[in-house]
Every structure is written in structure tokens, then in C-alpha cells.
Design a protein around this motif. Sequence first.
Motif, mmCIF file in Angstrom:
data_model
loop_
_atom_site.group_PDB
_atom_site.id
_atom_site.type_symbol
_atom_site.label_atom_id
_atom_site.label_comp_id
_atom_site.label_asym_id
_atom_site.label_seq_id
_atom_site.Cartn_x
_atom_site.Cartn_y
_atom_site.Cartn_z
ATOM 1 N N ASP A 93 0.816 -1.216 0.000
ATOM 2 C CA ASP A 93 0.000 0.000 0.000
ATOM 3 C C ASP A 93 0.846 1.261 0.000
ATOM 4 O O ASP A 93 0.315 2.362 -0.195
ATOM 5 N N ALA A 94 2.154 1.127 0.254
ATOM 6 C CA ALA A 94 3.014 2.297 0.396
ATOM 7 C C ALA A 94 3.711 2.706 -0.896
ATOM 8 O O ALA A 94 4.372 3.734 -0.935
ATOM 9 N N TYR A 95 3.566 1.927 -1.958
ATOM 10 C CA TYR A 95 4.238 2.273 -3.208
ATOM 11 C C TYR A 95 3.603 3.523 -3.819
ATOM 12 O O TYR A 95 2.379 3.705 -3.749
ATOM 13 N N PRO A 96 4.406 4.386 -4.436
ATOM 14 C CA PRO A 96 3.843 5.600 -5.053
ATOM 15 C C PRO A 96 2.765 5.305 -6.085
ATOM 16 O O PRO A 96 1.812 6.065 -6.234
ATOM 17 N N GLU A 97 2.922 4.186 -6.801
ATOM 18 C CA GLU A 97 1.956 3.855 -7.844
ATOM 19 C C GLU A 97 0.784 3.013 -7.336
ATOM 20 O O GLU A 97 -0.112 2.659 -8.108
#
Length: 207
Positions: A93-97
Motif C-alpha cells: 500500500d506504500a508504493y507511489p503507484e
Amino acid sequence: MQVLALTADFDSVLSIYTGSSLATLIPVVSSDRYLQGYESAVFRPTAGVQYSFAIEDHTLTGHLAPEGLVDFFLRFAPPYVLWLERFSLEGSDAYPESTPQDDGITNLEKLAFGLHPELPVAIDVNRGNLPRLSKEDGLVYLEYTVAPGDLAPTGTNPITHTGQISVDLIEWEDRAPAAVGGNTFRVPLNAGEFGRVKISDPNINLE
């Protein structure tokens, strides 16, 4: 400022305090995540203020860890890292995309447009910041509103935004937006052109 503590030898809690003695310590922030062998805490340092870092064993609440190796790293945290810490986004959930709410709006876009990552865009009060079409004096514009950037250490958001246009939805070229008041910008669109907004952060790598 971001404090990273590598604590592979035990389950840890990282705490940051102000104060010049044990008797006067004041908590600032703490981290109890133990993600991939490290703890990460973000705070805004104030010039002239003394800060202390403490590592405790999560299994021995209130007691210093009896043993283990700890490596500390300090760095100025980019806005995206501050944003992750603020909303406690972790893992995929923390990925920029990533789109944790499955609403088609990525994390980086939600940061740029001032949206809440834990709310579907349909009920976010700031959804009106997203790109939309506007018309004035017979001209059509792609208009959008960016967040003020108060998460950046300097108070200025280094995340960049620019308009892009295409006539076939395959090849895109940049078209500079014009400010129209506050944090609102717009890009002129000619007949037969499609428009979109490109969001970039020089501090993160989407590769």
C-alpha cells in the motif's frame, strides 16, 4: 528529518525525545513497526533543540533492550516519506503507484492533489482538486489544484506537476500549466486534443 534504526537482532521500538536529561525528556514521536528489520520515525527538527533517540525491546516494555546491534541513519525526509508516516501506509500500500482504495488514483497523485489515502476518492472532500475540464471565453482548459506542500521540510512542495497533451492517447508532450489563483493551474486544450497531468517526485524512483 527521518531517523532509520536497523535492528535486525530484536523486535524494537524507536522513540525520539527532546530534553537535556532523563528527568526532563519529552516524547516527540515513536515507531513500533519492525518492517524488514528496521524502524523509521519522521519529525520536524527545530534549530537549537536537543533531541535524543532511544531503542527499546518491544517484548520488554519500558526496558532497554538487553543486547543487539543498532545502526542509526539520519536523513531529510522527502514529502512522500513524510506522507507515508503520517498515514501509516505500509507494505504494498506504500508504493507511489499503489491505489489502496482501488479508486484509480495513485498514492503519489493523492499526495499531489491533497487527497486522503484511506478514503475512496468518491467521498473525499478534496476530490474537486483532481483534473477537470473548465471553459472560459470559448476556450477549454484542463484545470487542477495541487496541495499546498506543507509536508515538505522547507514548506515548499518539490513534487512537480505539468500538463501533457495528445491527439492519439499514445504520444504525449508537455504543455506548461498557468497558475490561475492559489494552488490552481490550468492547461489550454485545442480542438481534438486530450489532456492529462503528469506528477513527478525527484526524491523517489518508480522504476
